[in-house]
Scaffold this motif. Structure first.
Motif, PDB file in Angstrom:
ATOM      1  N   ASP A 267       0.793  -1.235   0.000  1.00  0.00           N
ATOM      2  CA  ASP A 267       0.000   0.000   0.000  1.00  0.00           C
ATOM      3  C   ASP A 267       0.827   1.288   0.000  1.00  0.00           C
ATOM      4  OD1 ASP A 267       0.842  -0.696   2.573  1.00  0.00           O
ATOM      5  OD2 ASP A 267      -0.860   0.267   3.554  1.00  0.00           O
ATOM      6  N   PHE A 268       2.100   1.219   0.356  1.00  0.00           N
ATOM      7  CA  PHE A 268       2.902   2.446   0.319  1.00  0.00           C
ATOM      8  C   PHE A 268       4.385   2.125   0.207  1.00  0.00           C
ATOM      9  CE2 PHE A 268       2.521   1.547   4.883  1.00  0.00           C
ATOM     10  CZ  PHE A 268       3.809   1.740   5.349  1.00  0.00           C
ATOM     11  N   LEU A 269       5.136   3.152  -0.195  1.00  0.00           N
ATOM     12  CA  LEU A 269       6.600   3.083  -0.269  1.00  0.00           C
ATOM     13  C   LEU A 269       7.152   3.919   0.876  1.00  0.00           C
ATOM     14  CD1 LEU A 269       9.294   2.435  -1.813  1.00  0.00           C
ATOM     15  CD2 LEU A 269       8.953   4.607  -3.012  1.00  0.00           C
ATOM     16  N   VAL A 293      20.694  -1.689  13.874  1.00  0.00           N
ATOM     17  CA  VAL A 293      20.593  -0.390  13.229  1.00  0.00           C
ATOM     18  C   VAL A 293      19.224   0.238  13.506  1.00  0.00           C
ATOM     19  CG1 VAL A 293      19.719  -1.367  11.058  1.00  0.00           C
ATOM     20  CG2 VAL A 293      20.838   0.863  11.038  1.00  0.00           C
ATOM     21  N   GLN A 294      19.211   1.543  13.693  1.00  0.00           N
ATOM     22  CA  GLN A 294      17.959   2.285  13.841  1.00  0.00           C
ATOM     23  C   GLN A 294      17.774   3.173  12.618  1.00  0.00           C
ATOM     24  OE1 GLN A 294      15.406   2.216  16.230  1.00  0.00           O
ATOM     25  NE2 GLN A 294      16.483   0.308  16.730  1.00  0.00           N
ATOM     26  N   LEU A 295      16.607   3.063  11.999  1.00  0.00           N
ATOM     27  CA  LEU A 295      16.307   3.832  10.796  1.00  0.00           C
ATOM     28  C   LEU A 295      15.292   4.922  11.120  1.00  0.00           C
ATOM     29  CD1 LEU A 295      15.920   0.830   8.315  1.00  0.00           C
ATOM     30  CD2 LEU A 295      17.934   2.276   8.592  1.00  0.00           C
ATOM     31  N   LYS A 296      15.452   6.061  10.485  1.00  0.00           N
ATOM     32  CA  LYS A 296      14.502   7.159  10.628  1.00  0.00           C
ATOM     33  C   LYS A 296      13.759   7.361   9.317  1.00  0.00           C
ATOM     34  CE  LYS A 296      17.003   9.813  14.153  1.00  0.00           C
ATOM     35  NZ  LYS A 296      17.597  11.133  14.495  1.00  0.00           N
ATOM     36  N   ILE A 297      12.494   7.742   9.423  1.00  0.00           N
ATOM     37  CA  ILE A 297      11.707   8.004   8.213  1.00  0.00           C
ATOM     38  C   ILE A 297      12.236   9.263   7.535  1.00  0.00           C
ATOM     39  CG2 ILE A 297       9.416   8.620   7.348  1.00  0.00           C
ATOM     40  CD1 ILE A 297       8.210   6.785   9.424  1.00  0.00           C
ATOM     41  N   TYR A 298      12.601   9.127   6.264  1.00  0.00           N
ATOM     42  CA  TYR A 298      13.166  10.249   5.515  1.00  0.00           C
ATOM     43  C   TYR A 298      12.075  11.209   5.047  1.00  0.00           C
ATOM     44  CZ  TYR A 298      15.238  12.743   1.558  1.00  0.00           C
ATOM     45  OH  TYR A 298      15.638  13.717   0.704  1.00  0.00           O
ATOM     46  N   LYS A 299      11.010  10.644   4.481  1.00  0.00           N
ATOM     47  CA  LYS A 299       9.858  11.430   4.029  1.00  0.00           C
ATOM     48  C   LYS A 299       8.587  10.672   4.412  1.00  0.00           C
ATOM     49  CE  LYS A 299      11.966  14.842   1.847  1.00  0.00           C
ATOM     50  NZ  LYS A 299      11.831  16.239   2.271  1.00  0.00           N
ATOM     51  N   PRO A 300       7.449  11.355   4.504  1.00  0.00           N
ATOM     52  CA  PRO A 300       6.205  10.647   4.820  1.00  0.00           C
ATOM     53  C   PRO A 300       5.966   9.508   3.828  1.00  0.00           C
ATOM     54  CG  PRO A 300       5.862  13.023   4.909  1.00  0.00           C
ATOM     55  CD  PRO A 300       7.225  12.802   4.340  1.00  0.00           C
ATOM     56  N   PRO A 301       5.321   8.420   4.264  1.00  0.00           N
ATOM     57  CA  PRO A 301       5.059   7.287   3.364  1.00  0.00           C
ATOM     58  C   PRO A 301       4.356   7.732   2.087  1.00  0.00           C
ATOM     59  CG  PRO A 301       4.505   6.716   5.619  1.00  0.00           C
ATOM     60  CD  PRO A 301       4.828   8.172   5.631  1.00  0.00           C
ATOM     61  N   VAL A 302       4.761   7.151   0.975  1.00  0.00           N
ATOM     62  CA  VAL A 302       4.198   7.495  -0.332  1.00  0.00           C
ATOM     63  C   VAL A 302       3.127   6.467  -0.678  1.00  0.00           C
ATOM     64  CG1 VAL A 302       4.720   7.808  -2.772  1.00  0.00           C
ATOM     65  CG2 VAL A 302       6.419   8.473  -1.042  1.00  0.00           C
ATOM     66  N   LEU A 303       1.855   6.875  -0.618  1.00  0.00           N
ATOM     67  CA  LEU A 303       0.760   5.956  -0.923  1.00  0.00           C
ATOM     68  C   LEU A 303       0.777   5.591  -2.400  1.00  0.00           C
ATOM     69  CD1 LEU A 303      -1.984   7.603   1.272  1.00  0.00           C
ATOM     70  CD2 LEU A 303      -1.170   5.247   1.476  1.00  0.00           C
ATOM     71  N   LEU A 304       0.628   4.317  -2.686  1.00  0.00           N
ATOM     72  CA  LEU A 304       0.804   3.839  -4.058  1.00  0.00           C
ATOM     73  C   LEU A 304      -0.376   4.140  -4.975  1.00  0.00           C
ATOM     74  CD1 LEU A 304       2.547   0.404  -3.425  1.00  0.00           C
ATOM     75  CD2 LEU A 304       3.576   2.623  -3.876  1.00  0.00           C
ATOM     76  N   GLN A 449      -4.988   6.089   6.681  1.00  0.00           N
ATOM     77  CA  GLN A 449      -4.364   5.724   5.408  1.00  0.00           C
ATOM     78  C   GLN A 449      -3.657   4.382   5.462  1.00  0.00           C
ATOM     79  OE1 GLN A 449      -1.959   9.350   5.068  1.00  0.00           O
ATOM     80  NE2 GLN A 449      -3.130   9.887   3.241  1.00  0.00           N
ATOM     81  N   PHE A 450      -3.231   3.967   6.658  1.00  0.00           N
ATOM     82  CA  PHE A 450      -2.346   2.808   6.752  1.00  0.00           C
ATOM     83  C   PHE A 450      -2.953   1.616   7.487  1.00  0.00           C
ATOM     84  CE2 PHE A 450       0.213   6.747   6.897  1.00  0.00           C
ATOM     85  CZ  PHE A 450       0.741   6.665   5.619  1.00  0.00           C
ATOM     86  N   ALA A 451      -4.237   1.692   7.822  1.00  0.00           N
ATOM     87  CA  ALA A 451      -4.917   0.595   8.520  1.00  0.00           C
ATOM     88  C   ALA A 451      -6.404   0.715   8.230  1.00  0.00           C
ATOM     89  CB  ALA A 451      -4.648   0.664  10.023  1.00  0.00           C
ATOM     90  N   PRO A 452      -7.187  -0.309   8.551  1.00  0.00           N
ATOM     91  CA  PRO A 452      -8.639  -0.189   8.352  1.00  0.00           C
ATOM     92  C   PRO A 452      -9.180   1.014   9.117  1.00  0.00           C
ATOM     93  CG  PRO A 452      -8.050  -2.473   8.782  1.00  0.00           C
ATOM     94  CD  PRO A 452      -6.815  -1.662   9.017  1.00  0.00           C
ATOM     95  N   ASP A 453     -10.157   1.706   8.526  1.00  0.00           N
ATOM     96  CA  ASP A 453     -10.730   2.886   9.167  1.00  0.00           C
ATOM     97  C   ASP A 453     -11.371   2.506  10.500  1.00  0.00           C
ATOM     98  OD1 ASP A 453      -9.928   4.340   6.977  1.00  0.00           O
ATOM     99  OD2 ASP A 453     -11.841   4.122   5.930  1.00  0.00           O
ATOM    100  N   ALA A 454     -11.151   3.339  11.510  1.00  0.00           N
ATOM    101  CA  ALA A 454     -11.636   3.043  12.866  1.00  0.00           C
ATOM    102  C   ALA A 454     -13.121   3.411  12.993  1.00  0.00           C
ATOM    103  CB  ALA A 454     -10.819   3.817  13.890  1.00  0.00           C
ATOM    104  N   PHE A 455     -13.878   2.555  13.669  1.00  0.00           N
ATOM    105  CA  PHE A 455     -15.310   2.746  13.885  1.00  0.00           C
ATOM    106  C   PHE A 455     -15.535   3.763  14.993  1.00  0.00           C
ATOM    107  CE2 PHE A 455     -19.113   1.409  16.299  1.00  0.00           C
ATOM    108  CZ  PHE A 455     -20.080   1.499  15.303  1.00  0.00           C
ATOM    109  N   LEU A 456     -16.371   4.791  14.709  1.00  0.00           N
ATOM    110  CA  LEU A 456     -16.646   5.840  15.691  1.00  0.00           C
ATOM    111  C   LEU A 456     -18.108   5.902  16.108  1.00  0.00           C
ATOM    112  CD1 LEU A 456     -14.501   8.761  14.196  1.00  0.00           C
ATOM    113  CD2 LEU A 456     -13.908   7.244  16.096  1.00  0.00           C
ATOM    114  N   GLY A 457     -18.925   4.969  15.621  1.00  0.00           N
ATOM    115  CA  GLY A 457     -20.320   4.948  16.041  1.00  0.00           C
ATOM    116  C   GLY A 457     -21.283   4.756  14.877  1.00  0.00           C
ATOM    117  N   ARG A 458     -22.473   4.247  15.221  1.00  0.00           N
ATOM    118  CA  ARG A 458     -23.485   3.966  14.189  1.00  0.00           C
ATOM    119  C   ARG A 458     -24.869   4.273  14.763  1.00  0.00           C
ATOM    120  NH1 ARG A 458     -22.590  -1.104  13.788  1.00  0.00           N
ATOM    121  NH2 ARG A 458     -21.334  -1.120  11.898  1.00  0.00           N
TER     122      ARG A 458
END
Length: 500
Positions: A267-269, A293-304, A449-458
């Motif tokens: 889903d993303f790069l 090794v510890q990696l840091k995010i260089y730029k926000p994830p790129v949605l495909l 964007q990166f997980a199923p949308d969270a339920f907030l009520g119905r």
């Protein structure tokens, strides 16, 4: 091909049947030897290793996994094959074998578990052998048993995977020598399907295990902060099912030659850089549990679903490519042209699959809306606002949207960012088919964007209730409490018109 001395009157068989019996004999004989090897592992290696307490229970389980289950599976198969051979009569050809194979290969699921864990077990064994001379000497000593025929434990641990991959070949050989109309031909075809399906399941299990472990490694070694501080790499994606790591490796910013580590998911790069410089001779080393090794995010994830990949001037020999994402362009370089080709192809394929999945989802929604046919009325709905929605993140901010449905008819509002009191003023119109069956359903979600949308009520309102309360009164505004959540309500305007 192995000969079969148990058959008398060999000359009475056709050349094709001779080959068939040879392949059947080879299958039975190799299966018998394989079961003996499984038993040898338990008696020669497992028992003394367990008794010596050189490895704890967890380490023993990691190395041998479910070895006894494998032995049980194949002992049953051998017993059935030997029984069929005996039932065929002394010194007589075996007429049918496909039914046994089809049946027994359907119950070989323990191989999926074993083969999925085999790499970790082998790695542990290698590490202990390399680092502990006493342990190495102990293994070497018990492997002098004549039944090992000079093979170390590591070689025996490879045999289950090797055996599984041999079944399709054995069955194909027998099938090719089985004439049309032979009573064994149908069962052999079924057995071949089962064998190939088993190999596919084993391979998929191995891939899933590796994917799971690499996602866990990334979670532990990539520092997520800012907008993605709650990102879980091993979660479900928003609409593509489980997250999968499709490709990873080293690349560079084209201008500055800054070293980046890239991870392509379905889903993303993700582009990262090392907090401290380190050397890695390949992906296996990168994902090693010993690599801190510890990696840091260089730029926000790129949605495909928002990405475009381009190559520069075709005449250029530089392994450079461009990634366009909304209003940004990343110019990246790989170590060589082959790596660039691999990255570009994999990103394009993943992007196309993402976009196609979203397209199918939209088409399903449009199909639902097109059901106008024999409607007896219409309901105009305006979702005005929601208040006091429950925040799902520690910072108290959410990005809510509203989904309004009636049967297959579905409408979705825009997403509003960073608010628990969204004001949508969102209009949609539903076609009423049955006043007493149709129900208006309003569900609020938080966009992720990166997980199923969270339920907030119905909340739900039967059209019959709307008819009873609002008919002939014109549009009316109503406050509806959200259910299945501790807090939240939604304000709507409803306008029902039934056709005469």
């Amino acid at each position: 091909m192995t000969f079969f001395p148990y058959i008398k009157n060999l000359n009475s068989l056709t050349p094709q049947e001779k080959k068939r019996q040879g392949y059947i004999h080879e299958l039975i004989e190799t299966e018998e030897r394989y079961v003996e090897d499984l038993q040898v592992v338990l008696e020669v290696f497992y028992k003394p290793m367990s008794e010596s307490r050189r490895l704890n229970d967890s380490e023993m389980s990691m190395i041998f996994v479910n070895w006894r289950e494998l032995l049980a599976c194949n002992s049953k198969l051998v017993k059935a094959l030997q029984g069929r051979k005996k039932a065929s009569g002394d010194n007589m050809p075996v007429q049918r074998i496909g039914d046994i194979l089809a049946s027994e290969l359907s119950h070989m699921q323990p191989y999926i578990s074993f083969c999925s864990c085999q790499f970790n077990g082998a790695a542990l064994l290698q590490t202990r052998t390399d680092n502990e001379p006493d342990f190495k000497a102990f293994l070497k000593k018990i492997a002098t048993d004549y039944r090992c025929k000079g093979m170390p434990l590591s070689s025996f641990l490879l045999k289950p995977m090797q055996r599984i991959t041999r079944y399709p070949l054995h069955i194909k050989n027998i099938l090719e020598c089985t004439a049309e109309g032979h009573p064994d031909r149908g069962p052999l075809k079924e057995a071949l399907e089962k064998a190939e399906e088993l190999c596919q399941q084993v391979n998929e299990g191995v891939r899933e295990k590796e994917n799971s472990e690499r996602l866990e490694w990334i979670q532990n070694h990539v520092q997520c902060d800012g907008a993605v501080e709650n990102l879980r790499f091993d979660s479900l994606t928003n609409c593509l099912g489980p997250r999968k790591l499709l490709h990873s490796g080293k690349m560079y910013k084209a201008k500055s030659s800054k070293e980046l580590w890239a991870f392509l998911f379905n889903d993303f790069l993700l582009l990262t850089h090392a907090a401290k410089q380190f050397t890695s001779s390949g992906l296996d080393k990168l994902f090693s549990k010993r690599n801190n090794v510890q990696l840091k995010i260089y730029k926000p994830p790129v949605l495909l679903n928002e990405v475009l990949v381009k190559l520069p001037d075709p005449s250029s020999d530089e392994p450079i490519f461009h990634i366009s994402h909304i209003d940004k362009v990343y110019v990246l370089r790989t170590d060589n042209i082959n790596e660039r080709t691999s990255w570009v192809q994999k990103i394009k394929v993943a992007s196309e699959e993402f976009i196609e999945t979203e397209k199918k989802k939209r088409e399903k929604v449009y199909q639902g809306r097109s059901i106008k046919a024999t409607g007896i009325g219409r309901l105009l709905v305006t979702i005005l606002e929601a208040t006091e929605l429950k925040a799902t993140k520690p910072n108290g901010k959410i990005n809510p949207y509203c989904e309004v449905t009636m049967g297959p008819q579905t409408f979705t509002s825009r997403t509003l960012n960073d608010t628990i009191n969204p004001k949508w003023s969102f209009n949609c119109q539903f076609h009423i088919k049955d006043v007493y069956q149709d129900v208006l359903c309003i569900t609020i979600f938080e966009r992720d964007q990166f997980a199923p949308d969270a339920f907030l009520g119905r909340t739900e309102v039967p059209v019959a209730t709307i008819k009873k309360e609002f008919e002939n009164k014109g549009p009316l505004t109503r406050r509806l409490l959200l259910h299945e959540v501790p807090t939240g309500e939604v304000w709507v305007r409803l306008d029902l018109q039934l056709f005469k």
